[in-house]
Motif scaffolding. Structure first.
Motif, PDB file in Angstrom:
ATOM      1  N   MET A   1      61.713  80.702  72.333  1.00 40.22           N
ATOM      2  CA  MET A   1      62.337  80.112  73.519  1.00 40.22           C
ATOM      3  C   MET A   1      63.671  79.491  73.125  1.00 40.22           C
ATOM      4  O   MET A   1      63.867  79.093  71.970  1.00 40.22           O
ATOM      5  N   ASP A   2      64.610  79.418  74.094  1.00 40.94           N
ATOM      6  CA  ASP A   2      65.899  78.814  73.777  1.00 40.94           C
ATOM      7  C   ASP A   2      65.780  77.289  73.805  1.00 40.94           C
ATOM      8  O   ASP A   2      64.750  76.718  74.208  1.00 40.94           O
ATOM      9  N   ILE A   3      66.832  76.629  73.363  1.00 46.66           N
ATOM     10  CA  ILE A   3      66.791  75.170  73.202  1.00 46.66           C
ATOM     11  C   ILE A   3      66.570  74.470  74.536  1.00 46.66           C
ATOM     12  O   ILE A   3      65.767  73.531  74.642  1.00 46.66           O
ATOM     13  N   LYS A   4      67.255  74.926  75.587  1.00 46.24           N
ATOM     14  CA  LYS A   4      67.106  74.278  76.895  1.00 46.24           C
ATOM     15  C   LYS A   4      65.677  74.412  77.404  1.00 46.24           C
ATOM     16  O   LYS A   4      65.099  73.444  77.921  1.00 46.24           O
ATOM     17  N   GLU A   5      65.116  75.596  77.274  1.00 47.05           N
ATOM     18  CA  GLU A   5      63.738  75.804  77.726  1.00 47.05           C
ATOM     19  C   GLU A   5      62.774  74.926  76.959  1.00 47.05           C
ATOM     20  O   GLU A   5      61.837  74.348  77.532  1.00 47.05           O
ATOM     21  N   ALA A   6      63.000  74.818  75.642  1.00 48.05           N
ATOM     22  CA  ALA A   6      62.143  73.979  74.813  1.00 48.05           C
ATOM     23  C   ALA A   6      62.230  72.514  75.236  1.00 48.05           C
ATOM     24  O   ALA A   6      61.209  71.810  75.308  1.00 48.05           O
ATOM     25  N   ILE A   7      63.436  72.050  75.542  1.00 47.79           N
ATOM     26  CA  ILE A   7      63.622  70.659  75.963  1.00 47.79           C
ATOM     27  C   ILE A   7      62.948  70.406  77.305  1.00 47.79           C
ATOM     28  O   ILE A   7      62.256  69.394  77.503  1.00 47.79           O
ATOM     29  N   ASP A   8      63.124  71.330  78.239  1.00 49.08           N
ATOM     30  CA  ASP A   8      62.517  71.170  79.564  1.00 49.08           C
ATOM     31  C   ASP A   8      60.994  71.152  79.482  1.00 49.08           C
ATOM     32  O   ASP A   8      60.328  70.324  80.126  1.00 49.08           O
ATOM     33  N   LEU A   9      60.426  72.062  78.683  1.00 49.15           N
ATOM     34  CA  LEU A   9      58.976  72.103  78.529  1.00 49.15           C
ATOM     35  C   LEU A   9      58.459  70.850  77.842  1.00 49.15           C
ATOM     36  O   LEU A   9      57.424  70.296  78.214  1.00 49.15           O
ATOM     37  N   ARG A  10      59.193  70.415  76.842  1.00 50.79           N
ATOM     38  CA  ARG A  10      58.809  69.195  76.120  1.00 50.79           C
ATOM     39  C   ARG A  10      58.771  68.006  77.067  1.00 50.79           C
ATOM     40  O   ARG A  10      57.811  67.226  77.061  1.00 50.79           O
ATOM     41  N   ASN A  11      59.784  67.870  77.898  1.00 52.81           N
ATOM     42  CA  ASN A  11      59.831  66.756  78.846  1.00 52.81           C
ATOM     43  C   ASN A  11      58.697  66.835  79.862  1.00 52.81           C
ATOM     44  O   ASN A  11      58.117  65.820  80.255  1.00 52.81           O
ATOM     45  N   SER A  12      58.378  68.062  80.295  1.00 52.99           N
ATOM     46  CA  SER A  12      57.271  68.244  81.244  1.00 52.99           C
ATOM     47  C   SER A  12      55.953  67.805  80.619  1.00 52.99           C
ATOM     48  O   SER A  12      55.120  67.163  81.266  1.00 52.99           O
ATOM     49  N   PHE A  13      55.780  68.154  79.346  1.00 53.49           N
ATOM     50  CA  PHE A  13      54.531  67.811  78.678  1.00 53.49           C
ATOM     51  C   PHE A  13      54.439  66.319  78.397  1.00 53.49           C
ATOM     52  O   PHE A  13      53.371  65.718  78.519  1.00 53.49           O
ATOM     53  N   ILE A  14      55.551  65.700  78.044  1.00 51.08           N
ATOM     54  CA  ILE A  14      55.559  64.252  77.836  1.00 51.08           C
ATOM     55  C   ILE A  14      55.163  63.535  79.127  1.00 51.08           C
ATOM     56  O   ILE A  14      54.361  62.590  79.110  1.00 51.08           O
ATOM     57  N   SER A  15      55.715  63.994  80.241  1.00 51.38           N
ATOM     58  CA  SER A  15      55.359  63.410  81.536  1.00 51.38           C
ATOM     59  C   SER A  15      53.876  63.584  81.811  1.00 51.38           C
ATOM     60  O   SER A  15      53.205  62.650  82.289  1.00 51.38           O
ATOM     61  N   LEU A  16      53.331  64.747  81.492  1.00 51.65           N
ATOM     62  CA  LEU A  16      51.911  65.009  81.711  1.00 51.65           C
ATOM     63  C   LEU A  16      51.045  64.129  80.815  1.00 51.65           C
ATOM     64  O   LEU A  16      49.991  63.632  81.238  1.00 51.65           O
ATOM     65  N   MET A  17      51.498  63.910  79.582  1.00 45.50           N
ATOM     66  CA  MET A  17      50.725  63.095  78.646  1.00 45.50           C
ATOM     67  C   MET A  17      50.622  61.645  79.105  1.00 45.50           C
ATOM     68  O   MET A  17      49.669  60.942  78.755  1.00 45.50           O
ATOM     69  N   GLU A  18      51.591  61.201  79.853  1.00 43.53           N
ATOM     70  CA  GLU A  18      51.603  59.812  80.299  1.00 43.53           C
ATOM     71  C   GLU A  18      50.717  59.582  81.518  1.00 43.53           C
ATOM     72  O   GLU A  18      50.551  58.456  81.970  1.00 43.53           O
ATOM     73  N   GLN A  19      50.148  60.667  82.033  1.00 41.38           N
ATOM     74  CA  GLN A  19      49.207  60.558  83.141  1.00 41.38           C
ATOM     75  C   GLN A  19      47.782  60.576  82.597  1.00 41.38           C
ATOM     76  O   GLN A  19      47.536  61.068  81.507  1.00 41.38           O
ATOM     77  N   LYS A  20      46.860  60.047  83.346  1.00 42.70           N
ATOM     78  CA  LYS A  20      45.458  60.023  82.923  1.00 42.70           C
ATOM     79  C   LYS A  20      44.684  61.099  83.682  1.00 42.70           C
ATOM     80  O   LYS A  20      43.960  60.811  84.632  1.00 42.70           O
TER      81      LYS A  20
END
Length: 267
Positions: A1-20
């Motif tokens: 994956m390209d850098i932008k896609e990796a950053i976007d996915l990473r941010n999505s997962f971080i947001s998901l991790m902060e939910q219960k």
């Protein structure tokens, strides 16, 4: 994956991790985005066939969240992965005693380990459950080592606390690694995509929609594999990248050229 896609996915997962959320929510995310799946105990040949199984069963009540094989020239690593939730706790509040969340997760790993101590269980798993993908045949005589990975909680519970860090690491073994959800988002751009599959009694159902690698279709008989309509279309879109050949009727042909028309499609 390209850098932008990796950053976007990473941010999505971080947001998901902060939910219960329930554990299945995180399972679903990892299945949809396989670069987040752990890469522990991966040997120099990478993840075998770029293939990871979801919810692979050992026995009626023993099901791992993910499983993959990784081989070297000398042996195989069989990697069982248990995922808990990002909000699962390592320690009781204001204490260095393990939380029941962590004790429960450790107990699951112990049950798997105990199951494999029965040699007939081990042999059945290696020679039956994995036989279709433990190819080429010349590699089947190489030993298989069972490895365990637990994905549990967040790193901030023990970060900069050597007592807590030591207690967690003391539970690890040469064949057992404990990692947090934070580990899954590290160096994301360098992690390759994977096929996510379901092991049926008679088939390997590839539920992914993106073409990753052709080695699976080159080495495993088409009669064992079923794929999605979307994956078949994406395989065709990547035809210019096919490079594995096979002999058929005395003629050298591209392996996917032979296999693709014969692959069964999932409904």
């Amino acid at each position: 994956m390209d850098i932008k896609e990796a950053i976007d996915l990473r941010n999505s997962f971080i947001s998901l991790m902060e939910q219960k959320n329930k554990e299945q929510v995180y399972q679903d995310f990892l299945e949809k985005h396989p670069p987040f799946i752990p890469r522990e105990f991966v040997q120099n040949h990478g993840i075998h066939f770029s293939l990871v199984f979801r919810k692979l069963s050992l026995a009626k009540d023993y099901t791992m969240d993910f499983f993959y094989l990784s081989k070297s020239s000398d042996d195989w690593n069989c990697v069982l992965i248990e995922i808990e939730k990002p909000h699962s706790k390592f320690f009781k509040e204001n204490s260095n005693d393990f939380h029941e969340d962590f004790n429960h997760a450790l107990s699951q790993i112990r049950r798997w380990r105990s199951w494999f101590q029965n040699n007939s269980n081990y042999e059945n798993f290696i020679n039956n459950t994995l036989s279709v993908v433990r190819v080429p045949d010349v590699m089947t005589r190489n030993p298989c080592h069972i490895k365990y990975v637990l994905v549990h909680g967040r790193r901030d519970e023990y970060f900069n606390n050597p007592v807590r860090s030591g207690l967690i690491h003391a539970e690890e073994r040469d064949n057992f690694k404990i990692i947090t959800y934070d580990s899954l988002i590290e160096d994301l751009k360098s992690k390759g995509n994977l096929y996510v599959a379901i092991r049926r009694n008679e088939y390997i159902d590839i539920i992914s929609e993106q073409f990753v690698d052709e080695s699976l279709f080159s080495w495993v008989s088409h009669s064992y594999i079923r794929i999605t309509h979307e994956l078949k279309k994406d395989i065709m879109r990547h035809k210019s990248t096919w490079h594995h050949y096979r002999m058929e009727d005395g003629e050298k042909k591209l392996a996917l050229e032979i296999a693709l028309p014969k692959l069964a499609l999932l409904n």
